[in-house]
Design an enzyme around this catalytic site. Structure first.
Site, PDB file in Angstrom:
ATOM      1  N   ASP A 168       6.758  -1.404   1.680  1.00  0.00           N
ATOM      2  CA  ASP A 168       6.361  -1.193   0.565  1.00  0.00           C
ATOM      3  C   ASP A 168       5.840  -2.353  -0.340  1.00  0.00           C
ATOM      4  OD1 ASP A 168       5.517   0.503  -1.747  1.00  0.00           O
ATOM      5  OD2 ASP A 168       7.257  -0.093  -2.710  1.00  0.00           O
ATOM      6  N   SER A 169       5.062  -2.159  -1.334  1.00  0.00           N
ATOM      7  CA  SER A 169       4.498  -3.330  -2.288  1.00  0.00           C
ATOM      8  C   SER A 169       5.762  -3.822  -3.133  1.00  0.00           C
ATOM      9  CB  SER A 169       3.693  -2.543  -3.178  1.00  0.00           C
ATOM     10  OG  SER A 169       4.233  -1.744  -4.184  1.00  0.00           O
TER      11      SER A 169
ATOM     12  N   CYS B 236       4.773   3.429   1.253  1.00  0.00           N
ATOM     13  CA  CYS B 236       3.759   3.342   0.085  1.00  0.00           C
ATOM     14  C   CYS B 236       2.656   4.146   0.130  1.00  0.00           C
ATOM     15  CB  CYS B 236       3.326   1.730   0.275  1.00  0.00           C
ATOM     16  SG  CYS B 236       2.154   1.508  -1.255  1.00  0.00           S
TER      17      CYS B 236
ATOM     18  N   GLU C  45       9.939  -1.716 -11.383  1.00  0.00           N
ATOM     19  CA  GLU C  45      10.239  -3.182 -10.994  1.00  0.00           C
ATOM     20  C   GLU C  45      11.305  -3.859 -12.153  1.00  0.00           C
ATOM     21  OE1 GLU C  45       9.372  -4.633  -7.675  1.00  0.00           O
ATOM     22  OE2 GLU C  45       8.705  -2.571  -7.129  1.00  0.00           O
TER      23      GLU C  45
ATOM     24  N   CYS D 228       4.099   8.285  -5.588  1.00  0.00           N
ATOM     25  CA  CYS D 228       4.284   6.776  -5.265  1.00  0.00           C
ATOM     26  C   CYS D 228       5.791   6.869  -5.082  1.00  0.00           C
ATOM     27  CB  CYS D 228       3.750   6.362  -6.771  1.00  0.00           C
ATOM     28  SG  CYS D 228       4.308   4.460  -6.811  1.00  0.00           S
TER      29      CYS D 228
ATOM     30  N   HIS E 271       7.808   4.645  -5.980  1.00  0.00           N
ATOM     31  CA  HIS E 271       8.609   3.965  -6.931  1.00  0.00           C
ATOM     32  C   HIS E 271       9.017   5.045  -7.866  1.00  0.00           C
ATOM     33  CE1 HIS E 271       6.783   0.154  -5.909  1.00  0.00           C
ATOM     34  NE2 HIS E 271       7.603  -0.432  -6.999  1.00  0.00           N
TER      35      HIS E 271
HETATM   36  N1  DGL Z   1       5.205   2.240  -4.166  1.00  0.00           N
HETATM   37  C1  DGL Z   1       3.836   2.379  -3.958  1.00  0.00           C
HETATM   38  C2  DGL Z   1       3.196   3.750  -3.781  1.00  0.00           C
HETATM   39  O1  DGL Z   1       3.867   4.402  -3.278  1.00  0.00           O
HETATM   40  C3  DGL Z   1       2.927   1.263  -4.549  1.00  0.00           C
HETATM   41  C4  DGL Z   1       3.024   0.903  -6.091  1.00  0.00           C
HETATM   42  C5  DGL Z   1       2.126  -0.141  -6.545  1.00  0.00           C
HETATM   43  O2  DGL Z   1       2.330  -1.190  -5.798  1.00  0.00           O
HETATM   44  O3  DGL Z   1       1.249   0.070  -7.161  1.00  0.00           O
HETATM   45  O4  DGL Z   1       2.110   3.881  -3.991  1.00  0.00           O
END
Ligand code: DGL
Length: 263
Positions: A11-12, A74, A153, A185, A187
């Protein structure tokens, strides 16, 4: 690489840990290597070209760890890079869009589904397309929520400011009367309690992690790749930069301490 190799997840940042948590629950015997590209988070506001390049680089990092499968944990990478990754690398690669879309189509009763995601994922229309593959009569309303990723984050999971931001972003979706909201997402499941409060108890929140882990299990079983050796499962957490909050937020979410290694 074989049965006893790890599953790779990238993931990012730390959002993909929502997928790891579910993988550990459904496949406790599997070794896992996680890579969070914390030096370059967020991906959701970057160009398609950058997202594709980062996704290739992340996959290569996991391949160096001898993974037997890659889970693109992600949504942003899954929206833009999944097809190319599958063409380029010769191992099973699982994305997070399709499992969440399928679940949303199953769950909705009034056929009004909301999707919240990064700007890049919303612009790609990947969810709208995937949901309509399951049921063309479903009306999909999408909302980009770019401030959510930095809030997560930062570990601001239940602060008043987070609720205020969520109220603002979700206002248009509440007006459309959706009965299902896809957390598009990885997150966002960390913000579940705030999102539940804002949307109300009647709206079902769909977090694709459960579905993704089930798909991983199915593929490993089909390909005879489930781990067979005994002993404790190993989990490694790699990151490209060391933000102060990473381990703290990861602990809050996973429920135990992890040691992340910067590579
Ligand atoms: N967690 C990621 C997603 O599912 C990326 C969030 C990001 O880096 O902007 O899209």
């Amino acid at each position: 690489m074989g049965n006893n190799s790890p599953i790779g997840v990238f993931d990012s940042g730390l959002g993909g840990l929502t997928v790891v948590k579910e993988l550990i629950r459904q496949l406790p015997q599997e070794h896992i290597v996680y890579y969070g590209d914390t030096a370059r988070v967020p991906y959701g506001t970057k160009s398609k070209e950058s997202i594709i390049r980062f996704s290739h680089e992340n996959t290569r990092i996991l391949l160096k760890r001898n993974v037997k499968m890659v889970v693109v944990g992600c949504n942003t990478s899954s929206s833009y890079a999944l097809v190319q990754l599958r063409e380029h690398f010769h191992l099973p690669i699982v994305g997070v869009i399709d499992p969440g879309a399928r679940k949303a189509a199953e769950v909705t009763r009034n056929r009004k589904v909301g999707v919240i995601a990064t700007p890049a994922t919303v612009n790609s229309r990947s969810y709208a397309r995937a949901i309509s593959r399951y049921d063309r009569s479903i009306q999909v309303s999408s909302q980009a929520c770019p401030l959510f990723v930095p809030l997560v984050e930062e570990g601001w999971l239940r602060k008043p400011v987070t609720t205020a931001v969520a109220r603002e972003y979700l206002k248009p979706l509440r007006k459309t009367g959706v009965d299902t909201l896809v957390l598009g997402c990885t997150h966002y499941p960390l913000l579940k309690s705030v999102l539940k409060d804002v949307m109300g108890a009647k709206v079902v929140l769909v977090d694709s992690a459960t579905e993704v882990a089930a798909e991983v299990k199915r593929i490993l079983r089909e390909r005879h790749l489930l781990r067979t050796s005994g002993g404790r499962a190993r989990r490694a957490f790699l990151i490209s930069d060391r933000p102060q909050q990473f381990e703290k937020t990861a602990r809050e979410f996973l429920g135990y301490n992890i040691r992340a290694v910067k590579i």
